[in-house]
Motif scaffolding. Sequence first.
Motif, PDB file in Angstrom:
ATOM      1  N   ARG A 197       0.814  -1.210   0.000  1.00 38.56           N
ATOM      2  CA  ARG A 197       0.000   0.000   0.000  1.00 38.56           C
ATOM      3  C   ARG A 197       0.858   1.275   0.000  1.00 38.56           C
ATOM      4  N   VAL A 198       1.969   1.259   0.729  1.00 43.80           N
ATOM      5  CA  VAL A 198       2.784   2.469   0.881  1.00 43.80           C
ATOM      6  C   VAL A 198       3.794   2.611  -0.260  1.00 43.80           C
ATOM      7  N   LYS A 199       4.630   1.599  -0.454  1.00 44.39           N
ATOM      8  CA  LYS A 199       5.619   1.646  -1.538  1.00 44.39           C
ATOM      9  C   LYS A 199       5.903   0.220  -2.001  1.00 44.39           C
ATOM     10  N   ARG A 200       5.383  -0.125  -3.157  1.00 46.52           N
ATOM     11  CA  ARG A 200       5.420  -1.511  -3.625  1.00 46.52           C
ATOM     12  C   ARG A 200       6.839  -1.990  -3.901  1.00 46.52           C
ATOM     13  N   LEU A 201       7.720  -1.088  -4.274  1.00 43.00           N
ATOM     14  CA  LEU A 201       9.087  -1.512  -4.579  1.00 43.00           C
ATOM     15  C   LEU A 201       9.790  -2.087  -3.355  1.00 43.00           C
ATOM     16  N   ASP A 202       9.389  -1.642  -2.153  1.00 46.30           N
ATOM     17  CA  ASP A 202      10.004  -2.163  -0.926  1.00 46.30           C
ATOM     18  C   ASP A 202       9.627  -3.610  -0.650  1.00 46.30           C
ATOM     19  N   LEU A 203       8.641  -4.132  -1.401  1.00 45.59           N
ATOM     20  CA  LEU A 203       8.326  -5.558  -1.280  1.00 45.59           C
ATOM     21  C   LEU A 203       9.461  -6.427  -1.793  1.00 45.59           C
ATOM     22  N   VAL A 233      21.727  -6.529   0.016  1.00 47.40           N
ATOM     23  CA  VAL A 233      22.254  -6.220  -1.318  1.00 47.40           C
ATOM     24  C   VAL A 233      21.179  -5.575  -2.184  1.00 47.40           C
ATOM     25  N   VAL A 234      19.965  -6.143  -2.173  1.00 41.82           N
ATOM     26  CA  VAL A 234      18.870  -5.576  -2.968  1.00 41.82           C
ATOM     27  C   VAL A 234      18.542  -4.162  -2.489  1.00 41.82           C
ATOM     28  N   SER A 235      18.462  -3.977  -1.163  1.00 43.01           N
ATOM     29  CA  SER A 235      18.199  -2.634  -0.627  1.00 43.01           C
ATOM     30  C   SER A 235      19.313  -1.671  -1.005  1.00 43.01           C
ATOM     31  N   GLY A 236      20.557  -2.165  -0.988  1.00 43.27           N
ATOM     32  CA  GLY A 236      21.692  -1.317  -1.365  1.00 43.27           C
ATOM     33  C   GLY A 236      21.623  -0.881  -2.820  1.00 43.27           C
ATOM     34  N   PHE A 237      21.264  -1.819  -3.712  1.00 42.46           N
ATOM     35  CA  PHE A 237      21.130  -1.462  -5.122  1.00 42.46           C
ATOM     36  C   PHE A 237      20.006  -0.440  -5.335  1.00 42.46           C
ATOM     37  N   MET A 238      18.912  -0.616  -4.605  1.00 43.77           N
ATOM     38  CA  MET A 238      17.812   0.352  -4.715  1.00 43.77           C
ATOM     39  C   MET A 238      18.252   1.732  -4.242  1.00 43.77           C
ATOM     40  N   LEU A 239      19.031   1.758  -3.162  1.00 41.21           N
ATOM     41  CA  LEU A 239      19.533   3.032  -2.651  1.00 41.21           C
ATOM     42  C   LEU A 239      20.516   3.663  -3.630  1.00 41.21           C
ATOM     43  N   LEU A 240      21.410   2.851  -4.183  1.00 42.24           N
ATOM     44  CA  LEU A 240      22.378   3.375  -5.151  1.00 42.24           C
ATOM     45  C   LEU A 240      21.694   3.906  -6.406  1.00 42.24           C
ATOM     46  N   TYR A 241      20.616   3.244  -6.814  1.00 43.49           N
ATOM     47  CA  TYR A 241      19.898   3.720  -8.003  1.00 43.49           C
ATOM     48  C   TYR A 241      19.303   5.104  -7.751  1.00 43.49           C
ATOM     49  N   ILE A 242      18.764   5.285  -6.544  1.00 42.01           N
ATOM     50  CA  ILE A 242      18.198   6.600  -6.210  1.00 42.01           C
ATOM     51  C   ILE A 242      19.284   7.670  -6.213  1.00 42.01           C
ATOM     52  N   VAL A 243      20.476   7.308  -5.710  1.00 43.52           N
ATOM     53  CA  VAL A 243      21.595   8.263  -5.695  1.00 43.52           C
ATOM     54  C   VAL A 243      22.072   8.554  -7.111  1.00 43.52           C
TER      55      VAL A 243
END
Length: 601
Positions: A440-446, A469-479
């Motif tokens: 409901r809040v942010k589907r990508l965090d699933l 690792v997946v969370s890190g890649f998501m964070l790096l993509y945002i950066v």
Amino acid sequence: MERVTGIRWYAALRSCFPILTWLPRYNLTWLKMDLIAGLTVGLTAVPQALAYAEVAGLPVQVRTSMFFHRVRLRLRRVFLTQCLFVFQYGLYSAFMGGFIYCVFGTSKDITLGPTAIMSLLCSAYIGGDPVFAVVLTLLCGVIQAGMALLRLGFLLDFISYPVIKGFTCAAAVTIGFGQVKNILGLKEIPQQFFLQVYYTFHKIPEARAGDVILGLCCLFFLVMLTLMKNSLGSSEDEAPFLTRSARRLVWSLATIRNVLVVIAATAVAYSAEVTGHHFFSLTGKTAKGLPPFKAPPLSETVANGTVITFSDIMKDLGGGLAVIPLMGVLESIAIAKAFASKNNYRIDANQELFAIGLTNIMGSFVSAYPVTGSFGRTAVNSQTGVCSPTGGIVTGVIVLLSLAFLMPLFFYIPKASLAAIIICAVSPMIDFRVPVQLWRVKRLDLLPFLVTFVVSFWEVQYGILGGVVVSGFMLLYIVARPKVKVSDHGVLLLELDSGLNFPVTEHLSRLVYKHALHASPPRCLVLDCSHVSSIDFTVVHELTELLKQIELRGVSMTFAGLKPSVLKVLLTADLPGFRHTDRVEEALQLLTSINHYEQQF
């Protein structure tokens, strides 16, 4: 001057020894509440500690290791050791935290000891070997204390909420299903989850009726008492005396439900044994008395004289030396923060890190395995009205008394009763609301949640690593790909919403070329940097090349809203054709006037 120096020294002393902040205010009322809370938690901790020792992998299992030959040499010794000394290791791990944390901890509520999650993590590395468990405890403590001294607690911030929840849900399923074999009285079930599921269902015809009946009865009793406690709600002072007394009785019985189950099940099993009927799978023989206080063993000698050195043990423990200290600290600090917020006080995360580390270091001297904060026992501690960490000392004394005088009675504890306690303890950790909230809040965090959840059934450490690792890649993509709003005000306006660091250089250049330099004709642009708080040399170098290309095409680029720290870097770099204004409106007006002037001439 001397008075000021003395005050500073005392403040520094209080930060190192938090006991000095509350001990001067200690009184008889606090002592009464701490005694009640410590006794209640102690009666909860003893049966849980016995049960969690098995989750930790102390019963015999085969280690998957790069040192296969050492494992084979060790199997017979491990088997003999674990048959005699299994469940007391949970108690060895349950008392040291109360004494250490009382002096060095900053939360009045939290209790340190064996937990379901930490036990599951340890089972992946210690392979049923007490020496490996003790060495792991020592090294975990050293790592955690070292992190506290170096102020490295910020590393825990890289483990996101979806990863934590994915791990705890998977751990609860793994731990809970791992106890089904004890409810059914099955033997020789593998530890690996998928094999465990297969062989548990495959061997259901071999289930023992006594264990099944006793286990289900224990589960029913525990669930009923839990539901009764949850239905009590908040107490009302104006309620009749008998009503308040009945509520307190139900609350007290529900709080010590684990003890009641163990006592009742042990009595039933003892009665069956003395009459010659072996209906139940029992805990079996345990070591008598208190654990000896001695230096932790740093090597192991197997029956044929082969020595497993300290370096070999460290290699065998492998990734556990990173996963277990971090997860232990993460779990404990998260619990401490939750109850500090609930009860209106603050904790010092680095001091908590040091207290946990020192507890594990000292625990290795009494044959403990790694400990952390327990959510269930901390909740009991808080609800009972504990006033200071002194309650942990009372809990520690209860555990020590159990070790000193009750160990022979533990022989008759049915494994099914301990399995029921574990299943009921981990069931609340399976939170079905989390994936719904994430959707409901942010589907990508699933994505990190699901990666952690699924992979943890293979190996829990790989599940955590995969999620991070997946969370890190998501964070790096945002950066690397920040949102950039492009708008047309006669001149182009590019609005950046984050810092300018080296991963963003290619993205920024592509936007400038696409919207300004490759346009026909080339266009002037304003770079809105009001949200940019940092910049590095790679970006400065790229801006130098962009400004050169902009100048060659006869257009201009102006920076707007630069923060002082960013402006200082750009001025020091001496960029060619560098222009800046304080506000976006001024930059747009400046470039509009330049365009108008150039069109006239």
